[in-house]
Structures are given as C-alpha cells and as structure tokens.
Design a protein around this motif. Structure first.
Motif, PDB file in Angstrom:
ATOM      1  N   GLU A 183       1.047  -1.255   0.032  1.00 19.44           N
ATOM      2  CA  GLU A 183      -0.005  -0.029   0.106  1.00 19.44           C
ATOM      3  C   GLU A 183       0.822   1.214   0.071  1.00 19.44           C
ATOM      4  OE1 GLU A 183      -3.395   2.139  -0.405  1.00 19.44           O
ATOM      5  OE2 GLU A 183      -3.336  -0.028  -0.415  1.00 19.44           O
ATOM      6  N   GLN A 184       2.139   1.115   0.692  1.00 18.63           N
ATOM      7  CA  GLN A 184       2.891   2.490   0.705  1.00 18.63           C
ATOM      8  C   GLN A 184       3.475   2.552  -0.492  1.00 18.63           C
ATOM      9  OE1 GLN A 184       5.846   2.210   3.668  1.00 18.63           O
ATOM     10  NE2 GLN A 184       6.812   4.198   3.320  1.00 18.63           N
ATOM     11  N   PHE A 185       3.859   1.540  -1.196  1.00 17.11           N
ATOM     12  CA  PHE A 185       4.576   1.330  -2.399  1.00 17.11           C
ATOM     13  C   PHE A 185       3.623   2.093  -3.417  1.00 17.11           C
ATOM     14  CE2 PHE A 185       5.690  -0.184  -6.586  1.00 17.11           C
ATOM     15  CZ  PHE A 185       6.819  -0.421  -6.735  1.00 17.11           C
ATOM     16  N   LEU A 186       2.478   1.626  -3.198  1.00 16.27           N
ATOM     17  CA  LEU A 186       1.302   2.194  -4.067  1.00 16.27           C
ATOM     18  C   LEU A 186       1.297   3.773  -4.261  1.00 16.27           C
ATOM     19  CD1 LEU A 186      -0.995   1.453  -6.462  1.00 16.27           C
ATOM     20  CD2 LEU A 186      -2.540   1.075  -4.485  1.00 16.27           C
ATOM     21  N   LEU A 187       1.117   4.063  -2.891  1.00 16.23           N
ATOM     22  CA  LEU A 187       0.850   5.577  -2.868  1.00 16.23           C
ATOM     23  C   LEU A 187       2.200   6.512  -3.156  1.00 16.23           C
ATOM     24  CD1 LEU A 187      -0.895   5.245   0.603  1.00 16.23           C
ATOM     25  CD2 LEU A 187      -2.047   5.899  -1.469  1.00 16.23           C
ATOM     26  N   LEU A 188       3.088   6.075  -2.741  1.00 12.81           N
ATOM     27  CA  LEU A 188       4.401   6.298  -3.164  1.00 12.81           C
ATOM     28  C   LEU A 188       4.737   6.520  -4.855  1.00 12.81           C
ATOM     29  CD1 LEU A 188       6.558   8.086  -1.751  1.00 12.81           C
ATOM     30  CD2 LEU A 188       7.848   5.992  -1.799  1.00 12.81           C
ATOM     31  N   GLY A 189       4.132   5.460  -5.370  1.00 12.17           N
ATOM     32  CA  GLY A 189       4.541   5.183  -6.764  1.00 12.17           C
ATOM     33  C   GLY A 189       3.423   6.056  -7.559  1.00 12.17           C
ATOM     34  N   GLN A 190       2.528   6.158  -7.201  1.00 16.07           N
ATOM     35  CA  GLN A 190       1.251   7.340  -7.826  1.00 16.07           C
ATOM     36  C   GLN A 190       1.813   8.454  -7.494  1.00 16.07           C
ATOM     37  OE1 GLN A 190      -2.241   5.799  -5.802  1.00 16.07           O
ATOM     38  NE2 GLN A 190      -2.845   4.590  -7.393  1.00 16.07           N
ATOM     39  N   ARG A 191       2.372   8.948  -6.501  1.00 11.97           N
ATOM     40  CA  ARG A 191       2.795  10.216  -6.244  1.00 11.97           C
ATOM     41  C   ARG A 191       3.667  10.677  -7.162  1.00 11.97           C
ATOM     42  NH1 ARG A 191       5.454  12.493  -0.553  1.00 11.97           N
ATOM     43  NH2 ARG A 191       5.977  14.618  -1.240  1.00 11.97           N
ATOM     44  N   PHE A 192       4.809   9.730  -7.412  1.00  7.73           N
ATOM     45  CA  PHE A 192       5.881   9.871  -8.279  1.00  7.73           C
ATOM     46  C   PHE A 192       5.587   9.660  -9.729  1.00  7.73           C
ATOM     47  CE2 PHE A 192       8.178   9.926  -4.112  1.00  7.73           C
ATOM     48  CZ  PHE A 192       9.019  10.862  -4.333  1.00  7.73           C
ATOM     49  N   LEU A 193       4.845   8.730 -10.069  1.00  6.30           N
ATOM     50  CA  LEU A 193       4.354   8.188 -11.362  1.00  6.30           C
ATOM     51  C   LEU A 193       3.180   8.679 -12.072  1.00  6.30           C
ATOM     52  CD1 LEU A 193       5.988   4.738 -11.610  1.00  6.30           C
ATOM     53  CD2 LEU A 193       7.185   6.739 -12.259  1.00  6.30           C
ATOM     54  N   GLY A 194       2.466   9.313 -11.225  1.00  3.48           N
ATOM     55  CA  GLY A 194       0.951   9.698 -11.462  1.00  3.48           C
ATOM     56  C   GLY A 194       0.407   8.526 -11.195  1.00  3.48           C
ATOM     57  N   ALA A 195      -1.055   8.463 -11.832  1.00  2.23           N
ATOM     58  CA  ALA A 195      -2.098   7.565 -11.827  1.00  2.23           C
ATOM     59  C   ALA A 195      -1.632   6.349 -12.550  1.00  2.23           C
ATOM     60  CB  ALA A 195      -3.495   8.043 -11.987  1.00  2.23           C
ATOM     61  N   THR A 196      -0.459   6.090 -13.071  1.00  9.23           N
ATOM     62  CA  THR A 196      -0.058   4.865 -13.765  1.00  9.23           C
ATOM     63  C   THR A 196      -0.071   3.719 -13.026  1.00  9.23           C
ATOM     64  OG1 THR A 196       2.226   5.344 -13.655  1.00  9.23           O
ATOM     65  CG2 THR A 196       1.141   6.472 -15.373  1.00  9.23           C
ATOM     66  N   ILE A 197       0.056   3.925 -11.676  1.00 12.18           N
ATOM     67  CA  ILE A 197       0.114   2.477 -10.955  1.00 12.18           C
ATOM     68  C   ILE A 197      -1.559   2.021 -10.357  1.00 12.18           C
ATOM     69  CG2 ILE A 197       1.095   1.351  -9.008  1.00 12.18           C
ATOM     70  CD1 ILE A 197       3.426   3.107  -9.241  1.00 12.18           C
ATOM     71  N   ASP A 198      -1.826   1.044 -10.879  1.00  7.75           N
ATOM     72  CA  ASP A 198      -3.266   0.545 -10.376  1.00  7.75           C
ATOM     73  C   ASP A 198      -3.287  -0.423  -9.439  1.00  7.75           C
ATOM     74  OD1 ASP A 198      -4.493   2.106 -12.508  1.00  7.75           O
ATOM     75  OD2 ASP A 198      -4.165   0.609 -13.853  1.00  7.75           O
ATOM     76  N   SER A 199      -2.156  -1.238  -9.494  1.00  4.92           N
ATOM     77  CA  SER A 199      -1.879  -2.456  -8.395  1.00  4.92           C
ATOM     78  C   SER A 199      -0.426  -2.528  -8.248  1.00  4.92           C
ATOM     79  CB  SER A 199      -2.963  -3.607  -8.839  1.00  4.92           C
ATOM     80  OG  SER A 199      -2.160  -4.170  -9.962  1.00  4.92           O
TER      81      SER A 199
END
Length: 87
Positions: A64-80
C-alpha cells in the motif's frame, strides 16, 4: 533536455581540459542506457517500437505504501502492486 544532463554536458570541455588528454570522460547514464539496450536486444526482451508499454509493479513489503508513493511520483499509472515473498 533534462537540466542535470545539460549541466554535465556543458561541463565536459572544462573537465576534459582540467583532467588532461590521458583521461577519458565517461557519461555513466549514457553507458548504462546503451548496455541495457544491448542486453535487452541480446535476450530478445526489447519491446517492439510503437507498442504501448506494459508495467508490472512488485514489492516485497508494504504494498500500500509502495502504491501511494508510486502514484505520487509516477502519477495514476500504478493501478496495483503485487506482493512477492522473498526467502
């Protein structure tokens, strides 16, 4: 052009003049990219030109932390994010 890449390239003549003719300057980013491309080609792993990229995100912990951080840096490109247990 990316600012840091420009700054490094802009300084190459100065670095070369200070270091002297016996020193070869190597752009580690360019060399890493070239080696990566070579290995992908050698192993048949390079994506065809024009094909949309496919991404898979895997974490060994705190997905979950990876997802939130990834979305922060990469935008909404991370779905799961998949979980991979190591060891």
């Amino acid at each position: 052009m990316h600012r840091s890449a420009f700054s490094i390239r802009a300084r190459e003549p100065l670095l070369a003049s200070v270091m002297g003719a016996g020193v070869r300057l190597i752009d580690s980013a360019a060399e890493t990219a070239a080696e990566t491309a070579r290995l992908l080609d050698e192993r048949g792993l390079r994506a065809p030109i024009g094909r949309p990229p496919a991404h898979r995100f895997v974490a060994s912990d705190a997905t979950e932390q990876f997802l939130l951080l990834g979305q922060r840096f990469l935008g909404a490109t991370i779905d799961s994010v998949e979980t991979l247990t190591l060891g």
